[in-house]
Design a protein around this motif. Structure first.
Motif, PDB file in Angstrom:
ATOM      1  N   SER A 158       0.842  -1.181   0.000  1.00 36.48           N
ATOM      2  CA  SER A 158       0.000   0.000   0.000  1.00 36.48           C
ATOM      3  C   SER A 158       0.883   1.239   0.000  1.00 36.48           C
ATOM      4  CB  SER A 158      -0.905   0.020   1.243  1.00 36.48           C
ATOM      5  OG  SER A 158      -1.560   1.260   1.374  1.00 36.48           O
ATOM      6  N   SER A 159       0.414   2.270  -0.650  1.00 34.27           N
ATOM      7  CA  SER A 159       1.175   3.516  -0.676  1.00 34.27           C
ATOM      8  C   SER A 159       0.783   4.437   0.462  1.00 34.27           C
ATOM      9  CB  SER A 159       0.946   4.235  -2.018  1.00 34.27           C
ATOM     10  OG  SER A 159      -0.449   4.497  -2.192  1.00 34.27           O
ATOM     11  N   GLY A 160      -0.221   4.037   1.237  1.00 32.82           N
ATOM     12  CA  GLY A 160      -0.704   4.870   2.325  1.00 32.82           C
ATOM     13  C   GLY A 160       0.133   4.739   3.576  1.00 32.82           C
ATOM     14  N   PRO A 161      -0.053   5.646   4.539  1.00 25.22           N
ATOM     15  CA  PRO A 161       0.699   5.585   5.797  1.00 25.22           C
ATOM     16  C   PRO A 161       0.269   4.415   6.667  1.00 25.22           C
ATOM     17  CG  PRO A 161      -0.982   7.288   5.908  1.00 25.22           C
ATOM     18  CD  PRO A 161      -0.974   6.787   4.496  1.00 25.22           C
ATOM     19  N   VAL A 162       1.190   3.962   7.497  1.00 26.34           N
ATOM     20  CA  VAL A 162       0.948   2.853   8.422  1.00 26.34           C
ATOM     21  C   VAL A 162       1.300   3.324   9.828  1.00 26.34           C
ATOM     22  CG1 VAL A 162       1.604   0.507   9.074  1.00 26.34           C
ATOM     23  CG2 VAL A 162       1.480   1.132   6.645  1.00 26.34           C
TER      24      VAL A 162
END
Length: 358
Positions: A158-162
């Motif tokens: 995923s390119s989103g924040p974790v």
């Protein structure tokens, strides 16, 4: 033979036939019912049995004041051991090193060595402190680093924040500091991972549970929960489950320690990453003390301080194998095989450079 003495459990072992046993006291910093430190003592007992040594273990119940009073009684008492093995938990080592001066007892540090500041202070005042025979510590910084890397690898792409939460142990314990440093080093490799908060759970399941109850409300999107030991991981896990989260499904949990509960959680997938093996450090110290008592040089590489690669990643297959080994008193280890006694001058202790595969 097991018997309780004062505030600790003492493991008195018979002398090997025809040999005068070296006597060792291990000042165990943990609770006498704490899984990791009990298993640690058990491994040392197996080594002592195999090597024909006498071992007594005193538990300090995670109290620095008790550790110091026990050390004082051991070092000033009428029946002093040949060796005192201690842990620099809560920074107690310098005072014990000072107390040991002139006692005739040799000191050996395990798991938590001196900090750089402590070592510098001691070196600047050699008249106040006794020499330390050796120090064996684990690869805690590397373990903290590897643990987070393996956790991130389990996430879907995923390119989103974790979001990440971290449960460290005790601020005044070098092993806890190093594991946290390793975790922070790994963060530099993953800009998408946001460390929301580091809390100090004191190695305690209950404390981590209480902390996690608040943290999951504050950071409801957390996907990674990094813990410096298994007790804190299970405390945090309990809070997440109560909030409807599913460890191993929507949240990746990690832990350090190879307790039966942790091994089973690794097998069933509730723990996505598990590091263990550092329970063995005290056993390897016993091998070196055995050799020293026999007049064999133990600083064969010219060093007195060693960091052992004992902490290793435990996959499901290894977890199953280790669970079976825990049922064996000696963990399936022939400690005599690791001794330098009778070996060539260039022999090096194998456990200093490679993890032992149990």
């Amino acid at each position: 033979m097991l018997r309780t003495v004062g505030q600790g459990l003492c493991l008195s072992l018979p002398l090997a036939a025809g040999a005068q046993a070296a006597s060792v006291v291990f000042l165990n910093p943990g609770h006498s019912n704490e899984n990791f430190w009990v298993s640690y003592s058990r491994f040392m007992q197996a080594a002592a049995q195999d090597l024909g040594m006498e071992l007594r273990v005193q538990y300090s119940e995670r109290r620095a004041d008790l550790a110091l009073s026990q050390a004082r009684a051991i070092l000033k008492g009428p029946q002093r051991p040949d060796y005192l093995v201690l842990v620099n938990e809560q920074y107690v080592a310098p005072e014990i090193i000072r107390l040991s001066r002139g006692s005739g007892v040799k000191l050996f540090l395990v798991n938590n060595g001196l900090t750089a500041t402590q070592a510098s202070s001691i070196q600047a005042q050699p008249e106040r402190y006794a020499p330390v025979l050796g120090t064996l510590t684990g690869n805690d910084e590397q373990a903290g680093y590897q643990m987070l890397r393996e956790m991130v690898a389990l996430l879907p792409r995923s390119s989103g924040p974790v979001d990440l939460l971290a449960f460290a142990g005790i601020k005044t314990t070098p092993a806890s500091q190093l594991r946290e440093q390793g975790m922070r080093r790994a963060l530099a490799d993953f800009p998408q991972v946001r460390l929301r908060q580091v809390v100090y759970g004191g190695w305690s399941r209950q404390r981590a549970y209480e902390q996690a109850q608040l943290l999951i409300e504050r950071y409801p999107q957390v996907q990674l929960v990094w813990s410096a030991n298994d007790e804190m991981a299970f405390g945090a896990m309990q809070a997440f489950e109560a909030a409807g989260r599913k460890p191993g499904v929507d949240t990746v949990f990690s832990a350090v320690n190879s307790s039966p509960e942790a091994l089973r959680a690794r097998i069933d997938g509730r723990l996505g990453v598990l590091m263990g093996g550092h329970f063995s450090v005290g056993g390897w110290a016993m091998v070196m003390l055995h050799d020293d008592a026999r007049g064999v040089a133990i600083n064969r590489d010219g060093l007195r301080e060693h960091s052992l690669p004992v902490l290793q990643s435990i996959d499901q297959a290894k977890a199953r194998r280790w669970l079976k080994l825990l049922e064996e008193d000696d963990h399936g280890v022939d400690f005599q095989r690791y001794s330098a006694e009778g070996r060539p001058a260039d022999y090096q202790y194998p456990f200093l450079t490679s993890p032992v595969d149990y």
